[in-house]
Design a protein around this motif. Structure first.
Motif, PDB file in Angstrom:
ATOM      1  N   ALA A   1       0.656  -1.039   0.080  1.00  0.00           N
ATOM      2  CA  ALA A   1       0.073   0.333  -0.091  1.00  0.00           C
ATOM      3  C   ALA A   1       0.624   1.284   0.019  1.00  0.00           C
ATOM      4  CB  ALA A   1      -1.457   0.259   0.981  1.00  0.00           C
ATOM      5  N   LEU A   2       2.437   1.326   0.089  1.00  0.00           N
ATOM      6  CA  LEU A   2       2.858   2.552   0.641  1.00  0.00           C
ATOM      7  C   LEU A   2       3.900   2.187  -0.247  1.00  0.00           C
ATOM      8  CD1 LEU A   2       3.431   2.715   4.363  1.00  0.00           C
ATOM      9  CD2 LEU A   2       2.129   4.010   2.442  1.00  0.00           C
ATOM     10  N   SER A   3       3.751   1.737  -2.069  1.00  0.00           N
ATOM     11  CA  SER A   3       4.803   1.410  -2.905  1.00  0.00           C
ATOM     12  C   SER A   3       4.895   2.955  -3.517  1.00  0.00           C
ATOM     13  CB  SER A   3       4.380   0.338  -3.721  1.00  0.00           C
ATOM     14  OG  SER A   3       2.871   0.958  -3.866  1.00  0.00           O
ATOM     15  N   ASN A   4       4.102   3.430  -3.358  1.00  0.00           N
ATOM     16  CA  ASN A   4       4.512   5.344  -4.194  1.00  0.00           C
ATOM     17  C   ASN A   4       4.318   6.423  -3.220  1.00  0.00           C
ATOM     18  OD1 ASN A   4       4.378   6.456  -6.397  1.00  0.00           O
ATOM     19  ND2 ASN A   4       2.213   6.243  -6.593  1.00  0.00           N
ATOM     20  N   ILE A   5       5.077   6.059  -2.408  1.00  0.00           N
ATOM     21  CA  ILE A   5       5.456   7.019  -1.530  1.00  0.00           C
ATOM     22  C   ILE A   5       6.565   8.524  -2.244  1.00  0.00           C
ATOM     23  CG2 ILE A   5       4.152   5.748   0.477  1.00  0.00           C
ATOM     24  CD1 ILE A   5       7.106   5.618   1.333  1.00  0.00           C
ATOM     25  N   LYS A   6       7.577   7.592  -2.971  1.00  0.00           N
ATOM     26  CA  LYS A   6       8.822   8.566  -2.889  1.00  0.00           C
ATOM     27  C   LYS A   6       8.217   9.754  -3.456  1.00  0.00           C
ATOM     28  CE  LYS A   6      13.575   8.396  -5.033  1.00  0.00           C
ATOM     29  NZ  LYS A   6      14.375   7.334  -5.753  1.00  0.00           N
ATOM     30  N   GLY A   7       9.377  10.605  -3.235  1.00  0.00           N
ATOM     31  CA  GLY A   7       8.847  12.518  -3.587  1.00  0.00           C
ATOM     32  C   GLY A   7       7.407  13.000  -2.573  1.00  0.00           C
ATOM     33  N   ARG A   8       6.456  12.314  -2.102  1.00  0.00           N
ATOM     34  CA  ARG A   8       5.760  12.855  -1.841  1.00  0.00           C
ATOM     35  C   ARG A   8       5.930  12.723  -0.105  1.00  0.00           C
ATOM     36  NH1 ARG A   8       0.560   9.370  -2.082  1.00  0.00           N
ATOM     37  NH2 ARG A   8       0.542   8.555  -4.179  1.00  0.00           N
ATOM     38  N   HIS A   9       5.640  13.893   0.727  1.00  0.00           N
ATOM     39  CA  HIS A   9       5.526  14.651   2.115  1.00  0.00           C
ATOM     40  C   HIS A   9       5.046  14.079   3.497  1.00  0.00           C
ATOM     41  CE1 HIS A   9       8.594  18.173   0.894  1.00  0.00           C
ATOM     42  NE2 HIS A   9       7.962  18.190   0.119  1.00  0.00           N
ATOM     43  N   PHE A  10       5.674  13.930   4.227  1.00  0.00           N
ATOM     44  CA  PHE A  10       3.745  12.631   5.282  1.00  0.00           C
ATOM     45  C   PHE A  10       3.979  13.913   6.334  1.00  0.00           C
ATOM     46  CE2 PHE A  10       4.760  10.026   2.509  1.00  0.00           C
ATOM     47  CZ  PHE A  10       3.712   8.924   2.551  1.00  0.00           C
ATOM     48  N   ILE A  11       3.337  13.255   7.455  1.00  0.00           N
ATOM     49  CA  ILE A  11       2.781  14.645   8.685  1.00  0.00           C
ATOM     50  C   ILE A  11       2.437  13.239   9.582  1.00  0.00           C
ATOM     51  CG2 ILE A  11       1.537  16.338   9.814  1.00  0.00           C
ATOM     52  CD1 ILE A  11       1.222  17.531   7.658  1.00  0.00           C
ATOM     53  N   PRO A  12       3.647  12.856   9.952  1.00  0.00           N
ATOM     54  CA  PRO A  12       2.560  11.524  11.037  1.00  0.00           C
ATOM     55  C   PRO A  12       1.789  11.950  12.206  1.00  0.00           C
ATOM     56  CG  PRO A  12       5.068  12.069  11.467  1.00  0.00           C
ATOM     57  CD  PRO A  12       4.612  12.789  10.264  1.00  0.00           C
ATOM     58  N   ILE A  13       0.429  11.580  12.136  1.00  0.00           N
ATOM     59  CA  ILE A  13       0.043  12.129  13.754  1.00  0.00           C
ATOM     60  C   ILE A  13      -0.864  10.719  14.149  1.00  0.00           C
ATOM     61  CG2 ILE A  13      -0.467  14.337  12.502  1.00  0.00           C
ATOM     62  CD1 ILE A  13      -3.265  13.651  11.544  1.00  0.00           C
ATOM     63  N   CYS A  14      -1.225  10.635  15.011  1.00  0.00           N
ATOM     64  CA  CYS A  14      -2.203   9.493  15.953  1.00  0.00           C
ATOM     65  C   CYS A  14      -3.253  10.624  16.303  1.00  0.00           C
ATOM     66  CB  CYS A  14      -1.189   9.421  17.025  1.00  0.00           C
ATOM     67  SG  CYS A  14      -1.987   8.189  17.845  1.00  0.00           S
ATOM     68  N   PRO A  15      -4.470  10.275  15.590  1.00  0.00           N
ATOM     69  CA  PRO A  15      -5.873  10.234  16.413  1.00  0.00           C
ATOM     70  C   PRO A  15      -6.300  10.393  17.169  1.00  0.00           C
ATOM     71  CG  PRO A  15      -5.975  10.109  13.886  1.00  0.00           C
ATOM     72  CD  PRO A  15      -4.895   9.164  14.383  1.00  0.00           C
ATOM     73  N   ALA A  64      -7.165  15.886  13.393  1.00  0.00           N
ATOM     74  CA  ALA A  64      -6.998  15.150  12.622  1.00  0.00           C
ATOM     75  C   ALA A  64      -7.613  16.058  11.104  1.00  0.00           C
ATOM     76  CB  ALA A  64      -7.197  13.669  12.221  1.00  0.00           C
ATOM     77  N   LEU A  65      -8.516  15.988  10.540  1.00  0.00           N
ATOM     78  CA  LEU A  65      -9.105  16.831   9.900  1.00  0.00           C
ATOM     79  C   LEU A  65      -8.442  18.409   9.512  1.00  0.00           C
ATOM     80  CD1 LEU A  65     -11.025  16.919   7.549  1.00  0.00           C
ATOM     81  CD2 LEU A  65     -13.167  17.384   8.976  1.00  0.00           C
ATOM     82  N   MET A  66      -8.276  18.557  10.671  1.00  0.00           N
ATOM     83  CA  MET A  66      -8.139  20.138  10.477  1.00  0.00           C
ATOM     84  C   MET A  66      -6.579  20.045  10.312  1.00  0.00           C
ATOM     85  SD  MET A  66      -7.932  22.864  13.657  1.00  0.00           S
ATOM     86  CE  MET A  66      -6.193  21.520  14.677  1.00  0.00           C
ATOM     87  N   ILE A  67      -5.952  19.356  11.049  1.00  0.00           N
ATOM     88  CA  ILE A  67      -4.361  19.399  10.588  1.00  0.00           C
ATOM     89  C   ILE A  67      -4.606  18.989   9.078  1.00  0.00           C
ATOM     90  CG2 ILE A  67      -2.266  17.500  10.357  1.00  0.00           C
ATOM     91  CD1 ILE A  67      -2.864  17.633  12.841  1.00  0.00           C
ATOM     92  N   CYS A  68      -4.999  17.850   7.914  1.00  0.00           N
ATOM     93  CA  CYS A  68      -5.319  17.790   6.814  1.00  0.00           C
ATOM     94  C   CYS A  68      -5.809  18.774   6.397  1.00  0.00           C
ATOM     95  CB  CYS A  68      -5.868  16.575   6.307  1.00  0.00           C
ATOM     96  SG  CYS A  68      -5.379  14.905   6.908  1.00  0.00           S
ATOM     97  N   LYS A  69      -6.903  19.763   7.284  1.00  0.00           N
ATOM     98  CA  LYS A  69      -6.899  21.183   5.233  1.00  0.00           C
ATOM     99  C   LYS A  69      -6.178  21.964   5.628  1.00  0.00           C
ATOM    100  CE  LYS A  69     -11.947  20.413   5.992  1.00  0.00           C
ATOM    101  NZ  LYS A  69     -13.441  21.062   7.244  1.00  0.00           N
ATOM    102  N   ALA A  76      -5.022  10.733   3.132  1.00  0.00           N
ATOM    103  CA  ALA A  76      -4.591   9.854   4.047  1.00  0.00           C
ATOM    104  C   ALA A  76      -4.333   8.815   4.495  1.00  0.00           C
ATOM    105  CB  ALA A  76      -5.092  10.031   5.262  1.00  0.00           C
ATOM    106  N   TYR A  77      -2.767   7.976   4.871  1.00  0.00           N
ATOM    107  CA  TYR A  77      -2.408   6.671   5.238  1.00  0.00           C
ATOM    108  C   TYR A  77      -2.997   6.281   6.242  1.00  0.00           C
ATOM    109  CZ  TYR A  77      -0.316   6.960   0.606  1.00  0.00           C
ATOM    110  OH  TYR A  77      -0.079   6.561  -0.685  1.00  0.00           O
ATOM    111  N   LEU A  78      -3.477   5.654   6.940  1.00  0.00           N
ATOM    112  CA  LEU A  78      -4.171   4.603   8.187  1.00  0.00           C
ATOM    113  C   LEU A  78      -3.825   3.289   8.458  1.00  0.00           C
ATOM    114  CD1 LEU A  78      -7.876   6.889   7.524  1.00  0.00           C
ATOM    115  CD2 LEU A  78      -5.629   8.063   8.454  1.00  0.00           C
ATOM    116  N   LYS A  79      -3.959   3.267   9.443  1.00  0.00           N
ATOM    117  CA  LYS A  79      -3.452   1.919  10.400  1.00  0.00           C
ATOM    118  C   LYS A  79      -4.857   1.156  10.268  1.00  0.00           C
ATOM    119  CE  LYS A  79      -0.818  -1.022  12.065  1.00  0.00           C
ATOM    120  NZ  LYS A  79      -1.409  -2.574  11.054  1.00  0.00           N
ATOM    121  N   ASP A  80      -4.986   0.118   9.395  1.00  0.00           N
ATOM    122  CA  ASP A  80      -5.953  -0.676   9.430  1.00  0.00           C
ATOM    123  C   ASP A  80      -6.746  -1.593  10.535  1.00  0.00           C
ATOM    124  OD1 ASP A  80      -8.308  -1.272   7.661  1.00  0.00           O
ATOM    125  OD2 ASP A  80      -7.588  -2.069   6.078  1.00  0.00           O
ATOM    126  N   LYS A  81      -7.475  -1.979  10.601  1.00  0.00           N
ATOM    127  CA  LYS A  81      -8.093  -2.910  12.391  1.00  0.00           C
ATOM    128  C   LYS A  81      -8.111  -1.518  13.430  1.00  0.00           C
ATOM    129  CE  LYS A  81      -5.970  -7.464  10.199  1.00  0.00           C
ATOM    130  NZ  LYS A  81      -5.432  -8.351  10.640  1.00  0.00           N
TER     131      LYS A  81
END
Length: 117
Positions: A1-15, A64-69, A76-81
């Motif tokens: 699922a994370l195979s196409n992430i090169k060149g992207r910017h990420f903001i790691p958060i935990c809601p 989380a929504l506020m940060i995304c906006k 958003a890439y989210l942890k399943d389960k």
């Protein structure tokens, strides 16, 4: 699922942390529904001791929504389960079932594409 992430910017958060829950924290699950139901006040989130933690999950989803906006995020890439971030699956009684977590449901409602990993 994370195979196409090169060149992207990420903001790691935990809601869940943004909502005020500690790390580590007690396991939690959505009872009788999914994240959509929690947003519609038709279900609640309880931790493993029976404490209602719904408000923490709602607050965290809003943060989380506020940060995304603010960041202009389109996906958003989210942890399943997870009861908060589950994209395809959430866990209930130690079983993975189909459904969205609370933050996932809110982000989807606001047009943010979600992907699970």
């Amino acid at each position: 699922a994370l195979s196409n992430i090169k060149g992207r910017h990420f903001i790691p958060i935990c809601p869940e942390q943004l909502g005020g829950l500690p790390t580590p924290r007690k396991r939690a699950e959505i009872v009788s529904g999914t994240g959509d139901d929690v947003l519609n006040a038709g279900a609640k989130v309880f931790d493993e001791t029976g404490e209602d933690v719904t408000e923490f999950f709602l607050k965290g989803a809003e943060c989380a929504l506020m940060i995304c906006k603010l960041a202009g995020a389109k996906e958003a890439y989210l942890k399943d389960k997870s009861p908060c971030c589950g994209v395809n699956l959430i866990c209930r009684r130690n079983e993975a079932i189909s459904g969205y977590g609370v933050a996932c449901a809110l982000l989807k409602r606001h047009g943010i594409s979600v992907r699970g990993f």
